[in-house]
Design a protein around this motif. Structure first.
Motif, PDB file in Angstrom:
ATOM      1  N   SER A  41       0.842  -0.982  -0.091  1.00 62.73           N
ATOM      2  CA  SER A  41      -0.187   0.071  -0.029  1.00 62.73           C
ATOM      3  C   SER A  41       0.777   1.280   0.065  1.00 62.73           C
ATOM      4  O   SER A  41       2.125   1.124   0.571  1.00 62.73           O
ATOM      5  CB  SER A  41      -1.014   0.075   1.195  1.00 62.73           C
ATOM      6  OG  SER A  41      -1.658   1.103   1.440  1.00 62.73           O
ATOM      7  N   THR A  42       0.442   2.415  -0.608  1.00 63.76           N
ATOM      8  CA  THR A  42       0.983   3.556  -0.453  1.00 63.76           C
ATOM      9  C   THR A  42       0.044   4.415   0.431  1.00 63.76           C
ATOM     10  O   THR A  42      -0.973   4.648  -0.191  1.00 63.76           O
ATOM     11  CB  THR A  42       1.162   4.208  -2.024  1.00 63.76           C
ATOM     12  OG1 THR A  42       1.905   3.364  -2.725  1.00 63.76           O
ATOM     13  CG2 THR A  42       1.708   5.513  -1.827  1.00 63.76           C
ATOM     14  N   LEU A  43       0.573   4.891   1.513  1.00 59.86           N
ATOM     15  CA  LEU A  43      -0.279   5.605   2.467  1.00 59.86           C
ATOM     16  C   LEU A  43      -0.244   7.036   2.093  1.00 59.86           C
ATOM     17  O   LEU A  43       0.898   7.403   1.727  1.00 59.86           O
ATOM     18  CB  LEU A  43       0.313   5.482   3.760  1.00 59.86           C
ATOM     19  CG  LEU A  43       0.355   4.076   4.373  1.00 59.86           C
ATOM     20  CD1 LEU A  43       0.626   3.906   5.906  1.00 59.86           C
ATOM     21  CD2 LEU A  43      -1.142   3.373   4.542  1.00 59.86           C
ATOM     22  N   PRO A 140      -1.636  -0.701   8.456  1.00 60.02           N
ATOM     23  CA  PRO A 140      -3.024  -1.349   8.345  1.00 60.02           C
ATOM     24  C   PRO A 140      -2.834  -2.922   8.410  1.00 60.02           C
ATOM     25  O   PRO A 140      -3.630  -3.741   8.506  1.00 60.02           O
ATOM     26  CB  PRO A 140      -3.373  -1.096   6.921  1.00 60.02           C
ATOM     27  CG  PRO A 140      -2.161  -0.568   6.381  1.00 60.02           C
ATOM     28  CD  PRO A 140      -1.348   0.071   7.511  1.00 60.02           C
ATOM     29  N   PHE A 141      -1.305  -3.330   8.245  1.00 57.89           N
ATOM     30  CA  PHE A 141      -1.048  -4.675   8.445  1.00 57.89           C
ATOM     31  C   PHE A 141       0.582  -4.598   8.839  1.00 57.89           C
ATOM     32  O   PHE A 141       1.270  -3.503   8.780  1.00 57.89           O
ATOM     33  CB  PHE A 141      -1.125  -5.496   7.135  1.00 57.89           C
ATOM     34  CG  PHE A 141      -0.568  -4.671   5.887  1.00 57.89           C
ATOM     35  CD1 PHE A 141       0.917  -4.729   5.730  1.00 57.89           C
ATOM     36  CD2 PHE A 141      -1.196  -3.967   5.152  1.00 57.89           C
ATOM     37  CE1 PHE A 141       1.338  -3.933   4.665  1.00 57.89           C
ATOM     38  CE2 PHE A 141      -0.867  -3.311   4.030  1.00 57.89           C
ATOM     39  CZ  PHE A 141       0.420  -3.260   3.725  1.00 57.89           C
ATOM     40  N   SER A 142       0.863  -5.793   9.553  1.00 58.12           N
ATOM     41  CA  SER A 142       2.467  -5.982   9.874  1.00 58.12           C
ATOM     42  C   SER A 142       3.475  -5.816   8.557  1.00 58.12           C
ATOM     43  O   SER A 142       3.130  -6.477   7.529  1.00 58.12           O
ATOM     44  CB  SER A 142       2.645  -7.085  10.672  1.00 58.12           C
ATOM     45  OG  SER A 142       1.880  -6.958  11.956  1.00 58.12           O
ATOM     46  N   GLY A 143       4.605  -5.314   8.526  1.00 61.42           N
ATOM     47  CA  GLY A 143       5.450  -5.290   7.282  1.00 61.42           C
ATOM     48  C   GLY A 143       6.507  -4.449   7.380  1.00 61.42           C
ATOM     49  O   GLY A 143       7.083  -4.210   8.550  1.00 61.42           O
ATOM     50  N   ARG A 144       6.933  -3.749   6.184  1.00 59.88           N
ATOM     51  CA  ARG A 144       8.067  -3.138   6.294  1.00 59.88           C
ATOM     52  C   ARG A 144       7.893  -1.923   5.451  1.00 59.88           C
ATOM     53  O   ARG A 144       7.052  -1.674   4.642  1.00 59.88           O
ATOM     54  CB  ARG A 144       9.545  -3.728   5.739  1.00 59.88           C
ATOM     55  CG  ARG A 144       9.928  -4.980   6.691  1.00 59.88           C
ATOM     56  CD  ARG A 144      10.765  -5.784   5.804  1.00 59.88           C
ATOM     57  NE  ARG A 144      12.075  -5.045   5.973  1.00 59.88           N
ATOM     58  CZ  ARG A 144      13.501  -5.249   5.315  1.00 59.88           C
ATOM     59  NH1 ARG A 144      13.297  -6.425   4.733  1.00 59.88           N
ATOM     60  NH2 ARG A 144      14.488  -4.472   5.670  1.00 59.88           N
ATOM     61  N   MET A 163       4.103   7.054   2.739  1.00 62.88           N
ATOM     62  CA  MET A 163       5.115   6.091   2.601  1.00 62.88           C
ATOM     63  C   MET A 163       4.505   5.020   1.825  1.00 62.88           C
ATOM     64  O   MET A 163       3.267   4.772   1.863  1.00 62.88           O
ATOM     65  CB  MET A 163       5.657   5.793   4.084  1.00 62.88           C
ATOM     66  CG  MET A 163       4.534   4.947   5.101  1.00 62.88           C
ATOM     67  SD  MET A 163       5.244   4.594   6.422  1.00 62.88           S
ATOM     68  CE  MET A 163       5.562   6.142   7.090  1.00 62.88           C
ATOM     69  N   GLU A 164       5.519   4.164   1.258  1.00 62.02           N
ATOM     70  CA  GLU A 164       5.025   3.108   0.748  1.00 62.02           C
ATOM     71  C   GLU A 164       5.155   1.760   1.661  1.00 62.02           C
ATOM     72  O   GLU A 164       6.513   1.747   2.146  1.00 62.02           O
ATOM     73  CB  GLU A 164       5.594   2.604  -0.629  1.00 62.02           C
ATOM     74  CG  GLU A 164       5.152   1.579  -1.479  1.00 62.02           C
ATOM     75  CD  GLU A 164       6.037   1.260  -2.679  1.00 62.02           C
ATOM     76  OE1 GLU A 164       6.005   0.348  -3.462  1.00 62.02           O
ATOM     77  OE2 GLU A 164       6.771   2.174  -3.023  1.00 62.02           O
ATOM     78  N   ILE A 165       4.468   0.637   1.903  1.00 63.97           N
ATOM     79  CA  ILE A 165       4.783  -0.287   2.649  1.00 63.97           C
ATOM     80  C   ILE A 165       4.316  -1.685   2.208  1.00 63.97           C
ATOM     81  O   ILE A 165       3.429  -1.678   1.001  1.00 63.97           O
ATOM     82  CB  ILE A 165       3.863  -0.147   4.118  1.00 63.97           C
ATOM     83  CG1 ILE A 165       2.287  -0.027   3.819  1.00 63.97           C
ATOM     84  CG2 ILE A 165       4.390   0.997   4.753  1.00 63.97           C
ATOM     85  CD1 ILE A 165       1.491  -0.010   4.959  1.00 63.97           C
ATOM     86  N   ILE A 166       4.903  -2.798   2.436  1.00 67.42           N
ATOM     87  CA  ILE A 166       4.657  -3.899   1.845  1.00 67.42           C
ATOM     88  C   ILE A 166       4.601  -4.805   3.301  1.00 67.42           C
ATOM     89  O   ILE A 166       5.003  -4.659   4.366  1.00 67.42           O
ATOM     90  CB  ILE A 166       5.639  -4.511   0.990  1.00 67.42           C
ATOM     91  CG1 ILE A 166       6.848  -4.581   1.697  1.00 67.42           C
ATOM     92  CG2 ILE A 166       5.757  -3.705  -0.192  1.00 67.42           C
ATOM     93  CD1 ILE A 166       8.113  -5.291   0.932  1.00 67.42           C
ATOM     94  N   ASP A 167       3.815  -6.301   3.047  1.00 73.41           N
ATOM     95  CA  ASP A 167       3.661  -7.144   3.997  1.00 73.41           C
ATOM     96  C   ASP A 167       4.722  -8.286   3.396  1.00 73.41           C
ATOM     97  O   ASP A 167       4.448  -8.914   2.679  1.00 73.41           O
ATOM     98  CB  ASP A 167       2.478  -7.736   4.075  1.00 73.41           C
ATOM     99  CG  ASP A 167       2.545  -8.937   4.968  1.00 73.41           C
ATOM    100  OD1 ASP A 167       3.396  -9.281   5.562  1.00 73.41           O
ATOM    101  OD2 ASP A 167       1.255  -9.309   5.216  1.00 73.41           O
ATOM    102  N   ASP A 168       6.063  -8.250   3.744  1.00 77.86           N
ATOM    103  CA  ASP A 168       6.909  -9.082   3.159  1.00 77.86           C
ATOM    104  C   ASP A 168       6.912 -10.594   4.090  1.00 77.86           C
ATOM    105  O   ASP A 168       7.787 -11.371   3.573  1.00 77.86           O
ATOM    106  CB  ASP A 168       8.539  -8.527   3.419  1.00 77.86           C
ATOM    107  CG  ASP A 168       8.858  -8.486   5.041  1.00 77.86           C
ATOM    108  OD1 ASP A 168       7.855  -8.389   5.796  1.00 77.86           O
ATOM    109  OD2 ASP A 168      10.067  -8.174   5.174  1.00 77.86           O
TER     110      ASP A 168
END
Length: 248
Positions: A41-43, A140-144, A163-168
């Motif tokens: 996601s891009t917040l 919204p979820f756990s990630g980096r 920020m841009e985040i991902i669930d790795d």
């Protein structure tokens, strides 16, 4: 037969021979594959305000529900206090008018107007509170964190990226295979994937097969995953998906 004509005939025979050889050669079964995050996601900023605090940096991990960004919402907080004071005054006016109405000292219209103003004041409170909730951005979820274009003390408008985040923790393999493989390729099928960055093979399993075929390239997308837990895997890694029993 002239030399030029003979050369042309030989060229035709060579092309036919090459095509026949290509048709008889077994397909290698090697397809390019790439690891992507299942959830990303891009917040973006949902209010226009100054960034007060950013709790994470690029590459850092975070947990679901953890505070990521906080905005300076002193103006919105003052607006809430004003709305609450207005609602309190409207409530007292409505109560007084209701008692006077029972004594038949005022008309029912005045009571209705006071009630409407109280409802309007309560709506302003709800609206301001909804805006205050957007002053804090939680995960919204756990990630980096992949990228962080926003900075502390920076003024952002609605829609500006934070920020841009991902669930790795949940990575998927995306690959495109020949549509003819649908004769034998099914969800749940196992194969191997060799990742170039790590120079290592991993077991993988097909999750879903694309819903449509590209009529031009005669290919279909496939979604799969690497089985087991492997902390060294990163989104963006790519390599070859190896199907040893691939059929042309």
């Amino acid at each position: 037969m002239r030399y030029r004509d003979l050369a042309a005939v030989l060229a035709v025979f060579m092309c036919i021979a090459d095509e026949a050889t290509a048709e008889t050669q077994p397909f290698s079964g090697e397809i390019r594959a790439q690891l992507i995050a299942k959830h990303s996601s891009t917040l973006s900023a949902e209010i226009s305000a100054v960034v007060k605090q950013i709790t994470v940096r690029e590459g850092e991990r975070f947990k679901k529900g953890e505070l990521l960004v906080a905005f300076d919402c002193s103006i919105q907080q003052a607006q809430l206090q004003k709305a609450q004071a207005t609602a309190e005054g409207a409530s007292k006016t409505f109560e007084a008018n209701s008692r006077l109405s029972q004594l038949e000292s005022i008309s029912n219209l005045e009571v209705d107007v006071a009630k409407a103003k109280l409802g309007e004041a309560k709506a302003d409170i709800a609206l301001t509170q909804a805006g205050l909730q957007k002053c804090r951005v939680s995960a919204p979820f756990s990630g980096r964190v992949v990228s962080l274009p926003a900075h502390e003390h920076q003024y952002l408008k609605v829609g500006d990226p934070l920020m841009e985040i991902i669930d790795d923790t949940q990575l998927e393999l995306k690959l495109i295979v020949p549509s003819l493989w649908l004769r034998w390729l099914k969800p749940g099928g196992a194969f191997q994937v060799h990742l170039d960055e790590l120079n290592q093979d991993y077991p993988a399993q097909i999750d879903t097969v694309g819903a449509s075929i590209d009529p031009v390239s005669q290919t279909v997308p496939i979604v799969a995953h690497i089985t087991g837990k492997h902390s060294e895997l990163l989104t963006g890694m790519s390599g070859k998906a190896l199907f040893p029993h691939a059929q042309p």
